[in-house]
Design a protein around this motif. Structure first.
Motif, PDB file in Angstrom:
ATOM      1  N   VAL A 278       0.846  -1.195   0.000  1.00  0.00           N
ATOM      2  CA  VAL A 278       0.000   0.000   0.000  1.00  0.00           C
ATOM      3  C   VAL A 278       0.879   1.242   0.000  1.00  0.00           C
ATOM      4  N   ALA A 279       0.478   2.221  -0.823  1.00  0.00           N
ATOM      5  CA  ALA A 279       1.249   3.446  -0.988  1.00  0.00           C
ATOM      6  C   ALA A 279       0.488   4.629  -0.404  1.00  0.00           C
ATOM      7  N   LEU A 280       1.213   5.567   0.141  1.00  0.00           N
ATOM      8  CA  LEU A 280       0.660   6.825   0.642  1.00  0.00           C
ATOM      9  C   LEU A 280       0.806   7.881  -0.440  1.00  0.00           C
ATOM     10  N   GLN A 281      -0.315   8.478  -0.858  1.00  0.00           N
ATOM     11  CA  GLN A 281      -0.233   9.566  -1.823  1.00  0.00           C
ATOM     12  C   GLN A 281      -0.253  10.910  -1.104  1.00  0.00           C
ATOM     13  N   LEU A 282       0.740  11.729  -1.403  1.00  0.00           N
ATOM     14  CA  LEU A 282       0.868  13.052  -0.786  1.00  0.00           C
ATOM     15  C   LEU A 282       0.480  14.156  -1.761  1.00  0.00           C
ATOM     16  N   GLY A 283      -0.107  15.216  -1.211  1.00  0.00           N
ATOM     17  CA  GLY A 283      -0.327  16.453  -1.946  1.00  0.00           C
ATOM     18  C   GLY A 283       0.447  17.555  -1.257  1.00  0.00           C
TER      19      GLY A 283
ATOM     20  N   THR B   1       7.426   7.814  -5.841  1.00  0.00           N
ATOM     21  CA  THR B   1       6.913   7.819  -7.207  1.00  0.00           C
ATOM     22  C   THR B   1       6.110   9.093  -7.465  1.00  0.00           C
ATOM     23  N   VAL B   2       5.791   9.322  -8.730  1.00  0.00           N
ATOM     24  CA  VAL B   2       5.050  10.516  -9.146  1.00  0.00           C
ATOM     25  C   VAL B   2       3.837  10.086  -9.964  1.00  0.00           C
ATOM     26  N   LYS B   3       2.686  10.703  -9.686  1.00  0.00           N
ATOM     27  CA  LYS B   3       1.499  10.501 -10.521  1.00  0.00           C
ATOM     28  C   LYS B   3       1.139  11.842 -11.143  1.00  0.00           C
ATOM     29  N   CYS B   4       1.109  11.896 -12.477  1.00  0.00           N
ATOM     30  CA  CYS B   4       0.919  13.168 -13.169  1.00  0.00           C
ATOM     31  C   CYS B   4      -0.042  13.015 -14.343  1.00  0.00           C
ATOM     32  N   ARG B   5      -0.336  14.119 -15.001  1.00  0.00           N
ATOM     33  CA  ARG B   5      -1.067  14.140 -16.270  1.00  0.00           C
ATOM     34  C   ARG B   5      -0.037  14.242 -17.395  1.00  0.00           C
TER      35      ARG B   5
ATOM     36  N   ALA C  58      10.756  18.266  -8.954  1.00  0.00           N
ATOM     37  CA  ALA C  58      11.998  17.503  -8.839  1.00  0.00           C
ATOM     38  C   ALA C  58      12.676  17.753  -7.494  1.00  0.00           C
ATOM     39  N   GLU C  59      12.614  18.992  -7.031  1.00  0.00           N
ATOM     40  CA  GLU C  59      13.196  19.327  -5.732  1.00  0.00           C
ATOM     41  C   GLU C  59      12.468  18.562  -4.617  1.00  0.00           C
ATOM     42  N   GLY C  60      11.146  18.470  -4.741  1.00  0.00           N
ATOM     43  CA  GLY C  60      10.367  17.730  -3.753  1.00  0.00           C
ATOM     44  C   GLY C  60      10.701  16.250  -3.753  1.00  0.00           C
ATOM     45  N   ILE C  61      10.865  15.678  -4.942  1.00  0.00           N
ATOM     46  CA  ILE C  61      11.228  14.263  -5.045  1.00  0.00           C
ATOM     47  C   ILE C  61      12.597  14.026  -4.410  1.00  0.00           C
ATOM     48  N   ALA C  62      13.551  14.888  -4.712  1.00  0.00           N
ATOM     49  CA  ALA C  62      14.892  14.735  -4.150  1.00  0.00           C
ATOM     50  C   ALA C  62      14.858  14.802  -2.621  1.00  0.00           C
ATOM     51  N   ALA C  63      14.042  15.708  -2.082  1.00  0.00           N
ATOM     52  CA  ALA C  63      13.943  15.845  -0.628  1.00  0.00           C
ATOM     53  C   ALA C  63      13.345  14.586  -0.001  1.00  0.00           C
ATOM     54  N   MET C  64      12.317  14.025  -0.654  1.00  0.00           N
ATOM     55  CA  MET C  64      11.705  12.810  -0.116  1.00  0.00           C
ATOM     56  C   MET C  64      12.661  11.626  -0.212  1.00  0.00           C
ATOM     57  N   LYS C  65      13.404  11.545  -1.303  1.00  0.00           N
ATOM     58  CA  LYS C  65      14.363  10.445  -1.465  1.00  0.00           C
ATOM     59  C   LYS C  65      15.444  10.491  -0.386  1.00  0.00           C
ATOM     60  N   ARG C  66      15.825  11.701   0.019  1.00  0.00           N
ATOM     61  CA  ARG C  66      16.813  11.813   1.101  1.00  0.00           C
ATOM     62  C   ARG C  66      16.215  11.392   2.439  1.00  0.00           C
ATOM     63  N   ALA C  67      14.897  11.535   2.569  1.00  0.00           N
ATOM     64  CA  ALA C  67      14.252  11.310   3.866  1.00  0.00           C
ATOM     65  C   ALA C  67      13.835   9.864   4.098  1.00  0.00           C
ATOM     66  N   VAL C  68      13.604   9.101   3.012  1.00  0.00           N
ATOM     67  CA  VAL C  68      13.068   7.744   3.178  1.00  0.00           C
ATOM     68  C   VAL C  68      13.860   6.724   2.380  1.00  0.00           C
ATOM     69  N   LYS C  69      13.688   5.461   2.758  1.00  0.00           N
ATOM     70  CA  LYS C  69      14.341   4.361   2.042  1.00  0.00           C
ATOM     71  C   LYS C  69      13.380   3.640   1.099  1.00  0.00           C
ATOM     72  N   ILE C  70      12.077   3.857   1.263  1.00  0.00           N
ATOM     73  CA  ILE C  70      11.087   3.201   0.407  1.00  0.00           C
ATOM     74  C   ILE C  70      10.976   3.945  -0.926  1.00  0.00           C
ATOM     75  N   PRO C  71      10.382   3.317  -1.947  1.00  0.00           N
ATOM     76  CA  PRO C  71      10.255   3.982  -3.246  1.00  0.00           C
ATOM     77  C   PRO C  71       9.436   5.271  -3.173  1.00  0.00           C
TER      78      PRO C  71
ATOM     79  N   ILE D  10       5.832   6.047  -1.311  1.00  0.00           N
ATOM     80  CA  ILE D  10       5.296   7.408  -1.207  1.00  0.00           C
ATOM     81  C   ILE D  10       5.079   7.912  -2.629  1.00  0.00           C
ATOM     82  N   ASN D  11       3.872   8.404  -2.902  1.00  0.00           N
ATOM     83  CA  ASN D  11       3.536   8.881  -4.238  1.00  0.00           C
ATOM     84  C   ASN D  11       3.161  10.360  -4.169  1.00  0.00           C
ATOM     85  N   LEU D  12       3.721  11.153  -5.058  1.00  0.00           N
ATOM     86  CA  LEU D  12       3.420  12.583  -5.098  1.00  0.00           C
ATOM     87  C   LEU D  12       2.366  12.867  -6.158  1.00  0.00           C
ATOM     88  N   ASN D  13       1.315  13.548  -5.762  1.00  0.00           N
ATOM     89  CA  ASN D  13       0.216  13.888  -6.677  1.00  0.00           C
ATOM     90  C   ASN D  13       0.581  15.136  -7.482  1.00  0.00           C
ATOM     91  N   VAL D  14       0.739  14.938  -8.798  1.00  0.00           N
ATOM     92  CA  VAL D  14       0.960  16.063  -9.716  1.00  0.00           C
ATOM     93  C   VAL D  14      -0.116  15.965 -10.806  1.00  0.00           C
TER      94      VAL D  14
END
Length: 331
Positions: free
Chosen positions: A62-67, A132-136, A117-130, A89-93
């Protein structure tokens, strides 16, 4: 994480894919990836984390989607999600709602790929789990050939582990959120071209997929398919996921078996003070197309909302389907 992990998933859907819905869906497929509703970073950081982030262990994966858009807040929320035990962790775009746009998250962020991209980099530094990005494929007057490529390459360079692409534009000026789910034309070819351009990055396609058979056809071009409304409104389709996409038996043979397996969870939740309707509202499409489906829906709608309603309401609703089915066979 291997691309096979992304072969099939159920989309994050506001007001729909809550913890009760996810337990229900998990009983129909062991292999699908499940996603939370979008939760804002502010709600997670300042709100009732147990209520917002808690989930049943059966839900994995199960993944957590963040806004959100602030890199520090995204990193903090992602770490909290990891600590709660989420697998991704999935980022809603991609969400086009006005409330989301005003909060500077969701689809409007496609206009700010460097910030994403800055947000993704920050999350990658903070966690060990995957992460991901969901976009249009783009917004408003953007050229999807350019906009999607710029966003995708930016987040992949920042460390994104997979891309989930809703194969439509979002028109933030002129269409409502509901209209944005249907009116902008689907362009599956654009998502296929993204995958061809990024062969080593898992790419999942979303948008307008109405069946497991359709999902399977997309897998000739991309790594995974994500069902949204079709999975929610006709949940029986999920019984085909494991046999059709993973070559494994479904957890249960029939929807009646699924509900039998769901009853202990319902009883447990009722004992904790959860109202029956909070769970049964996710069941209304379970017998779509079957004799007695209307009686099933009506019984849940009439009886399930009443204070003190118990699991017997669901049992009685299932009995109505069985009775109609037996009458249909006899006729």
């Amino acid at each position: 994480m291997e691309s096979q992990d992304y072969r099939f998933s159920v989309a994050p859907m506001m007001d729909w894919t809550d913890r009760h819905c996810r337990v229900f869906h998990r009983l129909m497929t062991r292999r699908a990836r499940l996603y939370t509703e979008m939760l804002t970073t502010g709600a997670i950081i300042h709100g009732d984390r147990g209520r917002l982030l808690g989930f049943n262990p059966i839900e994995h994966p199960v993944a957590l989607q963040l806004g959100g858009s602030d890199p520090d807040d995204l990193a903090t929320a992602a770490k909290l999600g990891e600590d709660f035990g989420y697998d991704e962790i999935n980022l809603n775009v991609g969400c086009p709602s006005d409330r989301v746009k005003d909060g500077r998250f969701g689809a409007c962020l496609m206009a700010e790929p460097a910030l994403v991209a800055e947000g993704i980099a920050a999350m990658k530094r903070a966690v060990k789990i995957p992460v991901t990005v969901k976009c249009r494929i783009g917004i408003d007057e953007q050229d999807p050939e350019i906009a999607l490529d710029v966003l995708a390459r930016g987040v992949v360079a920042a460390g994104a582990d997979a891309l989930i692409v809703h194969a439509r534009k979002a028109w933030l000026n002129g269409l409502s959120p509901k209209e944005n789910r249907d009116i902008p034309p689907l362009d599956y070819g654009r998502v296929y071209r993204l995958k061809a351009a990024l062969p080593h990055v898992p790419v999942v396609i979303n948008g307008g997929i109405g069946s497991i058979a359709e999902a399977k056809r997309h897998l000739d071009h991309v790594d995974g398919a994500m069902l949204g409304r079709a999975a929610y409104q006709e949940p029986w389709r999920l019984l085909d996921v494991d046999p059709e996409l993973f070559g494994e038996a479904a957890p249960y043979a029939t929807m009646k078996d699924v509900f039998e397996a769901m009853l202990p969870y319902i009883e447990e939740q009722l004992a904790q003070g959860t109202r029956l309707h909070a769970m049964t509202r996710h069941f209304v499409g379970a017998f779509h197309g079957v004799p007695g489906a209307r009686a099933f829906r009506r019984h849940l709608a009439d009886k399930g909302v009443k204070p003190g309603a118990g699991a017997g309401v669901l049992r009685d609703a299932i009995a109505l389907v069985e009775h109609r089915a037996a009458a249909s066979i006899a006729a």
